[in-house]
Design a protein around this motif. Structure first.
Motif, PDB file in Angstrom:
ATOM      1  N   ASP A  15       0.828  -1.213   0.000  1.00 16.57           N
ATOM      2  CA  ASP A  15       0.000   0.000   0.000  1.00 16.57           C
ATOM      3  C   ASP A  15       0.860   1.259   0.000  1.00 16.57           C
ATOM      4  O   ASP A  15       0.516   2.254  -0.656  1.00 16.57           O
ATOM      5  CB  ASP A  15      -0.957   0.009   1.199  1.00 16.57           C
ATOM      6  N   ASP A  16       1.988   1.220   0.699  1.00 18.33           N
ATOM      7  CA  ASP A  16       2.907   2.357   0.691  1.00 18.33           C
ATOM      8  C   ASP A  16       3.533   2.535  -0.696  1.00 18.33           C
ATOM      9  O   ASP A  16       3.695   3.664  -1.169  1.00 18.33           O
ATOM     10  CB  ASP A  16       4.011   2.169   1.723  1.00 18.33           C
ATOM     11  N   HIS A  19       1.009   4.192  -2.815  1.00 18.13           N
ATOM     12  CA  HIS A  19       0.882   5.607  -2.469  1.00 18.13           C
ATOM     13  C   HIS A  19       2.036   6.408  -3.079  1.00 18.13           C
ATOM     14  O   HIS A  19       1.828   7.477  -3.662  1.00 18.13           O
ATOM     15  CB  HIS A  19       0.840   5.781  -0.952  1.00 18.13           C
ATOM     16  N   GLY A  23       1.425   9.471  -6.848  1.00 16.71           N
ATOM     17  CA  GLY A  23       1.326  10.870  -6.469  1.00 16.71           C
ATOM     18  C   GLY A  23       1.838  11.860  -7.490  1.00 16.71           C
ATOM     19  O   GLY A  23       2.125  12.999  -7.160  1.00 16.71           O
ATOM     20  N   GLN A  73       5.172   8.970   6.027  1.00 16.14           N
ATOM     21  CA  GLN A  73       4.241   8.877   4.890  1.00 16.14           C
ATOM     22  C   GLN A  73       5.047   8.538   3.636  1.00 16.14           C
ATOM     23  O   GLN A  73       6.050   9.198   3.340  1.00 16.14           O
ATOM     24  CB  GLN A  73       3.495  10.189   4.673  1.00 16.14           C
ATOM     25  N   ARG A 117       6.315  11.868  -5.069  1.00 13.12           N
ATOM     26  CA  ARG A 117       4.998  12.501  -5.058  1.00 13.12           C
ATOM     27  C   ARG A 117       5.147  14.018  -5.172  1.00 13.12           C
ATOM     28  O   ARG A 117       6.090  14.599  -4.627  1.00 13.12           O
ATOM     29  CB  ARG A 117       4.238  12.144  -3.778  1.00 13.12           C
TER      30      ARG A 117
END
Length: 193
Positions: A15-16, A19, A23, A73, A117
């Motif tokens: 999932d990271d 992400h 971005g 994050q 990102r």
């Protein structure tokens, strides 16, 4: 000041990885599969199929990439691994014709793809990712790291095109330019042994 850490892209961090890849730029559609499969196959696959390939890579291990975190994050991604596992590199004329390293040598690793990102750009994440990629490759027995960055001083590039990395970041990390197949494209190497 933000805390930057870099961790291997493992199955528990899928999932990271998603992400980090989604971005900005082409990470969402590519799923960092561009260098891993021939062009004809890549073009036939949907985004969901490319995502499944990435999930399979992370599940099978070893980690094919690293994930940068800014204050925990997921913020960026770098693909680093044996060049032999990135089959498109061995089929790219401008690389094949310019590298002195044997194409079938598993001790030659490639740093081939960066994604940061949008909200984390301009913070030095590419340099942090590259430093971690060097350490990761060295710890796993790489003899040489090769990369194919762009030189934005020779030609203007969109941020999407900079997925290969920027030449100045590699030179600052100790890489040596070994070829210039095009005015704006370099091949760089770092000897680890």
């Amino acid at each position: 000041m933000a805390t930057i850490t870099v961790e291997p892209a493992t199955s528990d961090r899928f999932d990271d990885a998603e992400h980090a890849l989604t971005g900005g730029g082409d990470g969402r559609s590519c799923q960092c599969q561009w260098w891993t499969i021939p062009n004809a196959e890549f073009q036939k696959l949907s985004i969901a199929e490319r995502e499944a390939l990435l999930r399979n890579e992370l599940d099978a291990g070893p980690p094919p990439a690293l994930i940068a975190y800014v204050d925990r994050q997921a913020a960026g991604w770098v693909r680093v691994g044996p060049r032999t596992a990135q089959v498109r590199i061995g089929r790219t004329r401008e690389i094949v014709g310019a590298t002195a390293q044997p194409l079938d040598d598993p001790s030659v690793w490639s740093v081939s793809c960066f994604v940061v990102r949008r909200e984390h750009r301009g913070r030095g994440l590419n340099a942090a990712l590259l430093e971690a990629a060097i350490d990761h490759a060295r710890a796993r027995g790489a003899r040489v790291i090769e990369a194919y960055p762009l030189d934005p001083t020779a030609a203007k590039h969109s941020s999407n095109e900079l997925y290969r990395g920027v030449l100045s970041v590699f030179l600052a990390a100790g890489f040596t330019e070994v070829a210039r197949p095009r005015a704006d494209r370099a091949i760089v190497q770092l000897e680890l042994t």
